[in-house]
Design a protein around this motif. Sequence first.
Motif, PDB file in Angstrom:
ATOM      1  N   ASP A  44      28.813   0.289 -15.712  1.00 46.51           N
ATOM      2  CA  ASP A  44      28.766  -1.126 -15.376  1.00 46.51           C
ATOM      3  C   ASP A  44      29.893  -1.534 -14.444  1.00 46.51           C
ATOM      4  O   ASP A  44      29.715  -2.414 -13.619  1.00 46.51           O
ATOM      5  N   THR A  45      31.067  -0.934 -14.606  1.00 47.01           N
ATOM      6  CA  THR A  45      32.206  -1.428 -13.828  1.00 47.01           C
ATOM      7  C   THR A  45      32.470  -0.597 -12.575  1.00 47.01           C
ATOM      8  O   THR A  45      32.136  -1.011 -11.476  1.00 47.01           O
ATOM      9  N   ALA A  48      29.272   0.738 -10.350  1.00 56.22           N
ATOM     10  CA  ALA A  48      28.645  -0.326  -9.565  1.00 56.22           C
ATOM     11  C   ALA A  48      29.559  -0.754  -8.427  1.00 56.22           C
ATOM     12  O   ALA A  48      29.112  -0.935  -7.286  1.00 56.22           O
ATOM     13  N   LEU A  70      28.792 -11.017  -4.023  1.00 62.38           N
ATOM     14  CA  LEU A  70      28.299 -11.869  -5.112  1.00 62.38           C
ATOM     15  C   LEU A  70      27.669 -11.029  -6.211  1.00 62.38           C
ATOM     16  O   LEU A  70      27.884 -11.279  -7.402  1.00 62.38           O
ATOM     17  N   ILE A  71      26.869 -10.014  -5.822  1.00 62.52           N
ATOM     18  CA  ILE A  71      26.263  -9.144  -6.840  1.00 62.52           C
ATOM     19  C   ILE A  71      27.349  -8.463  -7.648  1.00 62.52           C
ATOM     20  O   ILE A  71      27.286  -8.376  -8.877  1.00 62.52           O
ATOM     21  N   MET A  74      28.936 -10.926 -10.042  1.00 63.66           N
ATOM     22  CA  MET A  74      28.032 -11.210 -11.159  1.00 63.66           C
ATOM     23  C   MET A  74      28.040 -10.066 -12.154  1.00 63.66           C
ATOM     24  O   MET A  74      28.106 -10.293 -13.361  1.00 63.66           O
ATOM     25  N   THR A  75      27.957  -8.827 -11.653  1.00 57.85           N
ATOM     26  CA  THR A  75      27.971  -7.683 -12.566  1.00 57.85           C
ATOM     27  C   THR A  75      29.254  -7.680 -13.391  1.00 57.85           C
ATOM     28  O   THR A  75      29.226  -7.470 -14.601  1.00 57.85           O
ATOM     29  N   LEU A  76      30.381  -7.934 -12.718  1.00 54.15           N
ATOM     30  CA  LEU A  76      31.662  -7.866 -13.431  1.00 54.15           C
ATOM     31  C   LEU A  76      31.813  -8.999 -14.437  1.00 54.15           C
ATOM     32  O   LEU A  76      32.509  -8.857 -15.438  1.00 54.15           O
ATOM     33  N   ILE A  78      29.081 -10.530 -15.963  1.00 60.12           N
ATOM     34  CA  ILE A  78      28.011 -10.480 -16.953  1.00 60.12           C
ATOM     35  C   ILE A  78      28.200  -9.322 -17.917  1.00 60.12           C
ATOM     36  O   ILE A  78      27.992  -9.466 -19.122  1.00 60.12           O
TER      37      ILE A  78
ATOM     38  N   THR B  38      21.107  -2.667 -15.327  1.00 62.09           N
ATOM     39  CA  THR B  38      22.162  -2.689 -14.306  1.00 62.09           C
ATOM     40  C   THR B  38      21.912  -1.607 -13.258  1.00 62.09           C
ATOM     41  O   THR B  38      22.186  -1.805 -12.079  1.00 62.09           O
ATOM     42  N   LEU B  42      21.366  -1.858  -8.926  1.00 59.71           N
ATOM     43  CA  LEU B  42      21.922  -0.984  -7.891  1.00 59.71           C
ATOM     44  C   LEU B  42      20.798  -0.305  -7.103  1.00 59.71           C
ATOM     45  O   LEU B  42      20.876  -0.159  -5.881  1.00 59.71           O
ATOM     46  N   MET B  61      20.024  -9.734  -6.992  1.00 57.55           N
ATOM     47  CA  MET B  61      20.849 -10.758  -7.643  1.00 57.55           C
ATOM     48  C   MET B  61      20.091 -11.426  -8.777  1.00 57.55           C
ATOM     49  O   MET B  61      20.600 -11.579  -9.890  1.00 57.55           O
ATOM     50  N   PHE B  68      20.682  -9.996 -17.910  1.00 61.54           N
ATOM     51  CA  PHE B  68      21.619 -10.574 -18.875  1.00 61.54           C
ATOM     52  C   PHE B  68      20.882 -11.424 -19.900  1.00 61.54           C
ATOM     53  O   PHE B  68      21.061 -11.285 -21.113  1.00 61.54           O
TER      54      PHE B  68
ATOM     55  N   ILE C  71      41.248  -1.027 -14.668  1.00 59.88           N
ATOM     56  CA  ILE C  71      39.861  -0.591 -14.834  1.00 59.88           C
ATOM     57  C   ILE C  71      39.677   0.801 -14.243  1.00 59.88           C
ATOM     58  O   ILE C  71      39.028   1.662 -14.844  1.00 59.88           O
ATOM     59  N   ASN C  75      38.599   3.970 -16.445  1.00 63.22           N
ATOM     60  CA  ASN C  75      37.359   4.672 -16.112  1.00 63.22           C
ATOM     61  C   ASN C  75      37.575   6.160 -15.999  1.00 63.22           C
ATOM     62  O   ASN C  75      36.772   6.953 -16.509  1.00 63.22           O
ATOM     63  N   LEU C 115      36.102  -5.483 -20.496  1.00 60.98           N
ATOM     64  CA  LEU C 115      35.810  -5.014 -19.133  1.00 60.98           C
ATOM     65  C   LEU C 115      36.470  -3.677 -18.864  1.00 60.98           C
ATOM     66  O   LEU C 115      35.981  -2.897 -18.046  1.00 60.98           O
TER      67      LEU C 115
END
Lengths: 119, 97, 158
Positions: A44-45, A48, A70-71, A74-76, A78, B38, B42, B61, B68, C71, C75, C115
Amino acid sequence: MEGVLSLLSAFFLLIGSFLCLSGGVGILRFPDFYTRMHAAGVTDTLAATMILIGLMLQNPEMLVIIKLILILLMTLFISPAASHALGQAAALNNLPPLVNVQIKDLEKGSASGDKTSKS
Amino acid sequence: MVIAATLAILVAMILAVIRAVVGPSLYDRILAVNMFGTKTVLLISLLGFMMGRPEFLDIAMVYALINFISVIGVLRLSDAFNAKHNGQVADLVKRDP
Amino acid sequence: MRHKISLSIILIVFWLLNSGHYNYLILALGAASIAIVVLIAHRMDVVDHESQTIHLSLEYPRFGLWLIKEIVVANLTVVKHIWLGNKTITPTVKVIKASQTTDVGKVIYANSITLTPGTVTLGLVNDEIMVHALIQENIVALESGDMDSRVSRLEQSW
């Protein structure tokens, strides 16, 4: 300049692919739900981020770069919310986490981790 | 390189589907589906670049947001938010040696 | 009022960046949508210092850069343990204290923990955060309080 950009992009995409594969292997390999959640967190982090940065370097158009950013944002934002909701739901419904001692027991007996983590 | 990344993501998606089918508890399955989502975001972005149509990013997007909401919706269904809080948290902590 | 203006600005920027078409019809539709969204948010009473943290916005970039570094490091650790196998991991559940005073600060701290791969927040009650960690060193690192004090500094900066 072009060559450097495409080389950098290929580098980032390569790292992203490797991290994605690692996350996929981790989600199969780890012994219980909570540890698998960490493996999913990797994809996820950083995975991506790397893939989206790689794509940003491919296209010089401003609008496309902004959409990719922006994507990424949003991922970070959500993904921690979703994984916290998931982890909290599992904890509140008494799915027992494997802790250190149990893993050592598992290695003595040959029971698989999946069976103990079933509530 | 974009093609290689697409293939890697497809493999990761297949692994996530395997976990969703095998996964012993409900939460493993939700986790796998979330990760699949997710990865889909991608994948859509990469496919857009591969075909030279970056407009696909809008779809990616929207997919991120839907993913979610679907996870939160499934968790609501699984009755997670009705459980009593304090007692069970204490129980969980007691198991920690 | 400040918070409504900040929400409107965010939405306007979001619309302009995403649409890419700048003729009058589209812009009018955008203005109407934003007005409706702000109106609904106002009636839901969700526009306040918790959803629009403008008092913290100057401090976010520095904290964000530090978090990105954390992070990346976390990771690499998790990926290393994925390939080394199950015998090298030591999963741990522990309750740690959060020193933040406001709800926003606690949420930022809990979200930062989640996170960072290797640590996941399982619950947040008052000032106690229950954390599940993949390896024990992660818990030790959290208890040493580096991230905690950084979030506290972020929260007190206004």
